[in-house]
Structure formats: C-alpha cells, structure tokens
Design an enzyme around this catalytic site. Sequence first.
Site, PDB file in Angstrom:
ATOM      1  N   ASP A   7     -14.397  10.412 -24.403  1.00 26.91           N
ATOM      2  CA  ASP A   7     -13.443   9.451 -24.948  1.00 26.91           C
ATOM      3  C   ASP A   7     -13.400   9.669 -26.468  1.00 26.91           C
ATOM      4  OD1 ASP A   7     -11.608   7.457 -25.314  1.00 26.91           O
ATOM      5  OD2 ASP A   7     -12.639   5.991 -24.056  1.00 26.91           O
TER       6      ASP A   7
HETATM    7  C1  NOJ Z   1      -9.837   5.277 -26.367  1.00 27.14           C
HETATM    8  C2  NOJ Z   1      -9.649   4.732 -25.005  1.00 27.14           C
HETATM    9  O1  NOJ Z   1     -10.869   4.221 -24.496  1.00 27.14           O
HETATM   10  C3  NOJ Z   1      -9.113   5.755 -24.010  1.00 27.14           C
HETATM   11  O2  NOJ Z   1      -8.828   5.104 -22.813  1.00 27.14           O
HETATM   12  C4  NOJ Z   1      -7.912   6.435 -24.573  1.00 27.14           C
HETATM   13  O3  NOJ Z   1      -7.403   7.348 -23.631  1.00 27.14           O
HETATM   14  C5  NOJ Z   1      -8.306   7.120 -25.853  1.00 27.14           C
HETATM   15  N1  NOJ Z   1      -8.764   6.121 -26.818  1.00 27.14           N
HETATM   16  C6  NOJ Z   1      -7.187   7.949 -26.449  1.00 27.14           C
HETATM   17  O4  NOJ Z   1      -6.208   7.145 -26.986  1.00 27.14           O
END
Ligand code: NOJ
Length: 732
Positions: free
Chosen positions: A277
């Site tokens: 993530d």
């Molecule tokens: C953080 C989030 O937890 C995730 O779900 C998302 O895809 C990413 N940021 C990218 O924006």
Amino acid sequence: MLLRLVAALLLLIPASIASAQQPVAWKTGLEAREIERKVDALIGKMTLEEKVGQLHLSGRGEGFDINQVRSGDMGAVMNFVVPAEVLAVQKAVRESRLKIPLIIGLDAVHGFSTYFPLPLGQASSWNPELIEQAAYWTGREASAAGINWTFAPMVDISRDPRWGRALEGAGEDAYLGSVVATARTRGYQRGGVATTPKHFVGYGAVEAGRDYNATWIPTSQLFDLHLPPFKASFETGAMTAMAAFTALNGVPTTAHRGMLTDLLRGRWGFRGFVTSDFGSITELRLHGIARDDAEAARKALLAGIDMDMMSDVYHKHLANEVRVGRVPVKAVDEAVRRVLRVKFHLGLFEKPDVDPATAPSLMQTEAAREVALQAAREGAILLKNADETLPIRDTVKSVAVIGAMAVPEDERVWTDPAGLGRRVITPLPDALRERLPKDVSVSYQPAFTKNCGTAFADKKAAIHAAAASDLIVTMLGEDCEFIGEAASRTKLELPGVQQELLEALVKTGKPVVLVLATARPLILTWASEHVAAILQIFHGGTEGRTAIADILTGRYNPSGRVPMSFPRSVGQIPVYYSQLPSGRPEKPGERYASIFMDERNEPLYPFGYGLSYSRFTYANPRVSASSVRLDGSVEVAVDVTNTGTRDGQEVVQLYIRQPVASLSRPLRELKGFEKVMIRAGETKTVRFKLEASRLGAHDEQGRYVVDPGEVEIYIGGSSRAAAKAQVMLIRS
Ligand code: NOJ
C-alpha cells in the site's frame, strides 16, 4: 444478420478504443507457456537496476520524475487520469532501453467519469449483475483513458462503522462480500483493467475502527470471514493484490510471509504480483520491525511484496541489498517475473497508446449513466416508512427540501479527479419537481454553509420553509472530511449541526422524510423514533439524486437491503448478525445473561433488512431431501408472495445454523440470496442449491470441518428470516 450488424458496428470503432476495451483475463495453455518464455528471456536481458525499476511504482504529483520512466527505473505509475498525461508517460517509457510498457494504476473506486454509488451502496442492492455492470463501466471508462490497473475492489469485511473505509467494502458478511467481490472483479476486468483485491488481509478489523490500527484476528475468523472474498476475487482472475497497511496478529502484513507467500502463492497458487500500500514499506520502520529503509525493503521483498507503492525504498536500496548479499537476486527475479507476467497477460506489449482525442467520447455514455441510475435506485434502503408516508401522497401539495447535500457540486468521494466530461448532477429539488404533479410546489433551503453540515448558513429560513410545507424532505449525512480513509469516528451521530436541524424540523410537526447520504451506518436511534421515513443512501453517485426522486415519488419501488448492521449505540459495536451463541443467552428477567445494562442486544436495523412499497410473505419452506451426504447437495425452495398493490423486488435470503457441531457455530449464516421481481398479487417459487461442503467452518488450526448433524435453514427477507426448514448432514 445480427452478427453482421455487430461486425459493422465494430468497424466503426477506432482501433485504439476497441483495444482499450479488451477484457482482462489470464491466458491459458500454449499462450501462457509462451508468456513464461518471453518473461524469462526478458529477465535474461535486464540489468539489476532495470529489474528493480519494474518493482517501483510512483505517482503523479510532486516528486514524480518522468526521467525515471525514460531510464527504465519505474515500471508502474499511478494517479494519471488525463489521457494526454497518460500518453506522455507511455511515450516516455519507449525511450527506455527495453521499452517495457508501464502498468498504469488508479483508485477507480466507484467510478471514473460516471460515478456509481459507493461500493457499500452498491452492495446494498444485493444485485450482483448490476454491481458487475457498475464495475464494468468504471473499468471501461478508465481503460479508455489509458489506465490498465485499478486498486479495487476493496474486499475487506468490516463490522465496525467507526472505520471510515467501511464505505469501500461490501459490509459485514463473508458470503455477500464474496459474491460482490466476484461481481466487481469480473466487471472491472471485462471493462479492461486488471484488479487488485485489497487490503490483504484483515484491514477491516482495525481495533476500535481506528484507521491503520492493529488487527487481531483468530485463525478461524481469518479463514471464515476475512479471506473468502479475496479467494473469490482471485478465482475470478484478479492479477494483483494489495497488502494491508496494518499488522495482523503482530506481524505487519507488508512483511507477512505467512500470508503473502505461504498462503497466497503456496496454498492458493496465485501467480500475479502483490503491491504494497501507499508508503507502507517504509512504514515498517514505524511498525518497529525495521531499523532503516534498506531493512524495510529487504523484509518486504522477502515476505512477498513485489511492488513498492510510493515508498521509493526498492528503488533506493534493493540493488545494493542484492550487491552486498542480503537479498538473493533470485528473489528480485521472482518479483520481476510476476510483474512482467501480468504485463504480458494484460497484453500491454501490443496495446496501442491511449488516444486523447477519442477518450472523452467514451465517458458518461447514456449506457453508463443508465447503470448508475439503476445502481443508485437499487442500492437505496428504505429503513422506515411510518403510515406509508412514502411514496409522496397526492394530498401533499408542497414539499420543502432542506439541506445542502440535496444540491451537490460534485459526487466523487474518492480523490480521482477524472476531469473528463463531468456532467452537472441533477439537484434533488429539480428531480422532484420534474416528477411531482405541476400543482405541487417544491422549495429548497440549504440550511448549511457546506454539504457536510458543520455550520448553519440560515437555519431560520430552513425551519420557516419546512413549517410552511406539507412534507419535509431533508437530505443529511456525512460528506467532506467525514468519509473515507483516515475518517474514523467515535461518535456516529450526524456530524456537525445536522442533528440540531433535524430536531428543529421534527418540532415543526410536519412529517419529515430523512434521506441519508452517509459512508457507513450511523446511529439512527433518535431519528428512527421521530421522523416519518428514512431512506438510506451510501452516496449515490452521478445519478444519486435522480434515483432518490424516483423512490420518493414512487416511480421506483425501493429494494435495497442492509449490508452492515445499524447499531443502536456505539457501545454495541461490533454488532453483526452472525453472532455465536452464548452460554448465557438473553432471557427476560435474567441478570446474569449476555446483555447490556443500558442497551438492547439487537441492532436498530439488522443485516439484510429493508422495506419496500410492496409486502412479501413466505410460505412452504422445503428441502428436496431430509438428509444429505457431506459431499452432496440439497435444493431448498420457498414460495414468496407479493401481497402488496405494487410490483416490487424482494431479496430472498437463505441462512443456516448448525445447532450442534464440533465448534460453536453462528446463530445465523447467510448461504444464498436471490433478488426477484414479483408482481403485485403474484407468488414465485425461489430455489437455492445448498452444497453440504459450504456448510462447514475452520478451526483454530485453519482446518476446514464439515460436521454431520442437523442444519436449520431459515428463509426470508432479512437475517431475522422466520420460515424454517431443516436437513440432516450425514456421512454416507
Ligand atoms: C492508500 C489506500 O489504503 C489504498 O487503498 C489505495 O489504493 C492507495 N492509497 C492508493 O491511492
């Protein structure tokens, strides 16, 4: 004839658009073997830096360095949404030595240019075909803009509405969650983008609903509750996965070899790649398992994270970790292999660049908006309708619409400004005016300065308009900073001054219809006792207000059902329908029972619940055989009658309980549902196939057990279904 017509139409579609719509699917047989050969050959040509480049994902915005694309130091990009900018990065990568195409990712969470209801709102429709269509159009619009990878679906199960991200999931249940995961994965892929079931695994169980907090999940629950939607998504062909930010039972999932490698690749045979993530690899330092970024990079890679999203630590440290011998080059090769494999299976090496000139014509098409409208209609849940306040009666001659949310500027909850042909959303008062007879006046007062209702603009004017009308329709809820990531709340009342307004509206003595656009189930206990009707929407998207007007005026008969229980008070959380029995169940007058001293046990609105303008009755629940072998199946049938005066859709739900087994089993477990249209006065027989193999549970060692013994079957319109049948599970 039809074929010829289709062929002729295909000829009219420019090649770039046609290719943008190629469905995504794993290739098989010879083609798959050929891909493995190509991947090996390519890896054989790559320098260590080029390999690490394939594992480096960086995003548009400050710090983005397009020269890293040109030099082959970046294999993936994210957050590019404007086709001309996508084209620029596609061209840049062709300046690199090996010209390996980029994978281009985006959070197309509930739409790209056309916005559909929030995922939780889509799940409320209990209509997998419709959910698939919404994902299809999202994928198709995104892919027309050059995006080939979406960070969706989020398949985290959550039983905690304090968690702001509940809105991105499908609610509290493993079965509903798995059906929705399948539908969304299939839809996105048909639309032309690779999917990323996330967040692997357990993010929805953050303690106290506080975002990014630790998760503690027993093995049995991991397998029975949190993992099934992921499995469903991979079985539908998801090519990538995203690890969760969180620590699972003490191990940050970004470094969880047991989950990422042993389970996902080993047991499940997943061949795609796993991304971290956002920044979560460098965060391993803060989790307290890495001294520095080099160690974080090493731990993540060796655990099974192939791609580094926005930490920049693979790019900075991985090559050196290999050189000094702390990371075997084979581990890097394996990660690169998975990334390249996905790129080949996606057909990126042959795919033409995005065409910025044609992309806009594929945005917000009539067909997409039609799906958005239907999804918003079907996802709306009628929670209360005292004295048949709705649909709006003929005797109502004036309606006061109150609340700034009724007239939105935008309807995007996620931060992906597609900027492509966004159309103005119909304000609720206008949509009502169009649908109500000419002699009904509709007034509008925003009451608040902003949609989120944190400050009054003109409370007096709002109350005045409300008091002067026959019916008050107030649209309230959560907006602005109250929803999404990092929007955990300990109080689940209406934010800001909205409750104060609601109470003042009720005080006018006029019937109040509360339309709620929220990101999660709020505490509606006061409202449920004081307003006439409640229509729950989880932000309806581009066509949301049109759908609301359709429901309020009776053009559409509501059919949404609760995907996540509505608590009566925060202290009940977690509250969900599939509770285990207690040795001390609730009994009238019994003090030493599993109860609260100051609150009831049941939620305000249980899972599966939702009203309709029709009424449905259930009769003759029956099974095709009184016993079934552990490897067999049984058919369950029930007759459902629409005893109302309007045609309507009912969500027929099947729950089971095994009262005596080797493990204590939930009081109810959803095992099937079917959304059916039943005409007024009509009776339909709804049938389910119940395989015995689906009726087991995992133990603490992660073993799946199906026990012989009696199984109770309940069928009805909510998790409180009363029609009962039973079947005996037998060994042979
Ligand atoms: C953080 C989030 O937890 C995730 O779900 C998302 O895809 C990413 N940021 C990218 O924006």
